[in-house]
Design a protein around this motif. Structure first.
Motif, PDB file in Angstrom:
ATOM      1  N   GLU A 119      15.930   3.542  33.991  1.00 30.61           N
ATOM      2  CA  GLU A 119      15.579   4.916  34.362  1.00 30.61           C
ATOM      3  C   GLU A 119      15.315   5.047  35.855  1.00 30.61           C
ATOM      4  N   GLN A 120      14.634   4.079  36.416  1.00 27.27           N
ATOM      5  CA  GLN A 120      14.305   4.097  37.845  1.00 27.27           C
ATOM      6  C   GLN A 120      15.394   3.434  38.697  1.00 27.27           C
ATOM      7  N   ASN A 121      16.340   2.768  38.043  1.00 21.92           N
ATOM      8  CA  ASN A 121      17.396   2.016  38.725  1.00 21.92           C
ATOM      9  C   ASN A 121      16.800   1.064  39.756  1.00 21.92           C
ATOM     10  N   ARG A 122      15.882   0.228  39.293  1.00 23.94           N
ATOM     11  CA  ARG A 122      15.261  -0.756  40.188  1.00 23.94           C
ATOM     12  C   ARG A 122      14.768  -1.958  39.397  1.00 23.94           C
ATOM     13  N   VAL A 123      14.639  -3.041  40.107  1.00 23.19           N
ATOM     14  CA  VAL A 123      14.067  -4.254  39.529  1.00 23.19           C
ATOM     15  C   VAL A 123      12.550  -4.113  39.590  1.00 23.19           C
ATOM     16  N   GLU A 124      11.903  -4.258  38.433  1.00 21.86           N
ATOM     17  CA  GLU A 124      10.450  -4.130  38.359  1.00 21.86           C
ATOM     18  C   GLU A 124       9.730  -5.444  38.607  1.00 21.86           C
ATOM     19  N   LYS A 125      10.383  -6.531  38.208  1.00 20.46           N
ATOM     20  CA  LYS A 125       9.696  -7.815  38.277  1.00 20.46           C
ATOM     21  C   LYS A 125      10.729  -8.928  38.370  1.00 20.46           C
ATOM     22  N   LEU A 126      10.409  -9.932  39.155  1.00 14.12           N
ATOM     23  CA  LEU A 126      11.209 -11.152  39.223  1.00 14.12           C
ATOM     24  C   LEU A 126      10.313 -12.312  38.796  1.00 14.12           C
ATOM     25  N   VAL A 127      10.813 -13.152  37.907  1.00 15.00           N
ATOM     26  CA  VAL A 127      10.042 -14.287  37.398  1.00 15.00           C
ATOM     27  C   VAL A 127      10.779 -15.568  37.776  1.00 15.00           C
ATOM     28  N   THR A 128      10.141 -16.379  38.603  1.00 16.39           N
ATOM     29  CA  THR A 128      10.729 -17.623  39.091  1.00 16.39           C
ATOM     30  C   THR A 128      10.122 -18.800  38.343  1.00 16.39           C
ATOM     31  N   LYS A 129      10.994 -19.706  37.900  1.00 15.75           N
ATOM     32  CA  LYS A 129      10.546 -20.943  37.256  1.00 15.75           C
ATOM     33  C   LYS A 129      11.273 -22.100  37.914  1.00 15.75           C
ATOM     34  N   ILE A 130      10.499 -23.078  38.376  1.00 15.28           N
ATOM     35  CA  ILE A 130      11.070 -24.293  38.958  1.00 15.28           C
ATOM     36  C   ILE A 130      10.800 -25.415  37.960  1.00 15.28           C
ATOM     37  N   ALA A 131      11.854 -25.939  37.366  1.00 14.03           N
ATOM     38  CA  ALA A 131      11.724 -27.025  36.391  1.00 14.03           C
ATOM     39  C   ALA A 131      11.964 -28.346  37.104  1.00 14.03           C
ATOM     40  N   VAL A 132      11.006 -29.241  36.991  1.00 13.41           N
ATOM     41  CA  VAL A 132      11.112 -30.564  37.602  1.00 13.41           C
ATOM     42  C   VAL A 132      10.790 -31.627  36.563  1.00 13.41           C
ATOM     43  N   ASP A 133      11.357 -32.789  36.752  1.00 19.49           N
ATOM     44  CA  ASP A 133      11.066 -33.919  35.873  1.00 19.49           C
ATOM     45  C   ASP A 133       9.797 -34.588  36.390  1.00 19.49           C
ATOM     46  N   SER A 134       8.685 -34.275  35.746  1.00 20.73           N
ATOM     47  CA  SER A 134       7.394 -34.832  36.175  1.00 20.73           C
ATOM     48  C   SER A 134       6.787 -35.717  35.102  1.00 20.73           C
ATOM     49  N   LYS A 135       7.629 -36.261  34.214  1.00 19.60           N
ATOM     50  CA  LYS A 135       7.086 -37.067  33.114  1.00 19.60           C
ATOM     51  C   LYS A 135       6.403 -38.337  33.605  1.00 19.60           C
ATOM     52  N   GLU A 136       6.698 -38.769  34.813  1.00 15.24           N
ATOM     53  CA  GLU A 136       6.035 -39.954  35.367  1.00 15.24           C
ATOM     54  C   GLU A 136       4.603 -39.663  35.816  1.00 15.24           C
ATOM     55  N   LEU A 137       4.258 -38.383  35.942  1.00 17.57           N
ATOM     56  CA  LEU A 137       2.902 -38.019  36.359  1.00 17.57           C
ATOM     57  C   LEU A 137       2.003 -37.874  35.136  1.00 17.57           C
ATOM     58  N   ASP A 138       0.745 -38.283  35.283  1.00 16.88           N
ATOM     59  CA  ASP A 138      -0.191 -38.022  34.195  1.00 16.88           C
ATOM     60  C   ASP A 138      -0.515 -36.524  34.208  1.00 16.88           C
ATOM     61  N   PRO A 139      -1.048 -35.985  33.121  1.00 20.80           N
ATOM     62  CA  PRO A 139      -1.284 -34.537  33.031  1.00 20.80           C
ATOM     63  C   PRO A 139      -2.122 -33.970  34.182  1.00 20.80           C
ATOM     64  N   GLY A 140      -3.118 -34.705  34.618  1.00 20.43           N
ATOM     65  CA  GLY A 140      -3.954 -34.229  35.727  1.00 20.43           C
ATOM     66  C   GLY A 140      -3.166 -34.111  37.020  1.00 20.43           C
ATOM     67  N   ASP A 141      -2.335 -35.110  37.326  1.00 19.34           N
ATOM     68  CA  ASP A 141      -1.512 -35.072  38.532  1.00 19.34           C
ATOM     69  C   ASP A 141      -0.446 -33.982  38.436  1.00 19.34           C
ATOM     70  N   HIS A 142       0.078 -33.780  37.224  1.00 19.82           N
ATOM     71  CA  HIS A 142       1.040 -32.693  37.031  1.00 19.82           C
ATOM     72  C   HIS A 142       0.378 -31.347  37.324  1.00 19.82           C
ATOM     73  N   ASP A 143      -0.830 -31.142  36.808  1.00 23.04           N
ATOM     74  CA  ASP A 143      -1.553 -29.886  37.044  1.00 23.04           C
ATOM     75  C   ASP A 143      -1.829 -29.679  38.531  1.00 23.04           C
ATOM     76  N   LYS A 144      -2.176 -30.764  39.237  1.00 25.49           N
ATOM     77  CA  LYS A 144      -2.402 -30.666  40.686  1.00 25.49           C
ATOM     78  C   LYS A 144      -1.116 -30.282  41.401  1.00 25.49           C
ATOM     79  N   LEU A 145       0.001 -30.840  40.973  1.00 27.86           N
ATOM     80  CA  LEU A 145       1.292 -30.511  41.577  1.00 27.86           C
ATOM     81  C   LEU A 145       1.631 -29.040  41.346  1.00 27.86           C
ATOM     82  N   VAL A 146       1.394 -28.560  40.146  1.00 26.62           N
ATOM     83  CA  VAL A 146       1.678 -27.155  39.829  1.00 26.62           C
ATOM     84  C   VAL A 146       0.851 -26.239  40.730  1.00 26.62           C
TER      85      VAL A 146
END
Length: 141
Positions: A84-111
């Motif tokens: 209706e407005q002919n415009r983009v209302e929102k853009l959602v960016t996701k960066i997927a990385v292989d962080s399985k070598e990090l423990d959950p705490g280090d992953h959260d810090k990276l995020v």
């Protein structure tokens, strides 16, 4: 008052019906066309690409420091469109990385550190969130 760094102009030249070739000062070029045009990006896809590239490059140093030089990443940017407005209302960016070598705490810090640096360094995201004045003039050649 903050200074204004020069940003070179881009040139978009009509190369076929409904298709433009965009060139920058470094000699790179890409095709812009209507949505679905073969071999071309639509204008909204370029907006998505600008945000994907800016966010990814802004987070690069953080990701290299935690994941190493050869980390894999895939960035996606989804768009919410208001027809209706002919415009983009929102853009959602996701960066997927292989962080399985990090423990959950280090992953959260990276995020959280990646999010902070993207919010600080990504000019495209900062500009979109602040709002951009865009003007257009039709001039005689």
């Amino acid at each position: 008052m903050a200074g204004h760094a020069p940003i070179p102009e881009l040139v978009a030249q009509r190369t076929a019906a409904g298709t433009y070739t965009v060139r920058n000062s470094a000699g790179a070029e890409l095709q812009i066309g209507m949505p679905g045009a073969a071999g071309a990006f639509s204008p909204v896809e370029l907006l998505q690409a600008a945000l994907a590239g800016c966010a990814s490059l802004s987070a690069e140093a953080q990701l290299v420091s935690r994941l190493g030089e050869d980390f894999d990443a895939v960035t996606t940017v989804g768009a919410v469109y208001d027809a209706e407005q002919n415009r983009v209302e929102k853009l959602v960016t996701k960066i997927a990385v292989d962080s399985k070598e990090l423990d959950p705490g280090d992953h959260d810090k990276l995020v959280s550190s990646a999010a902070r640096v993207i919010d600080k360094l990504c000019t495209v995201k900062r500009s979109l969130n602040a709002g951009i004045e865009a003007t257009t003039e039709l001039v005689r050649q």
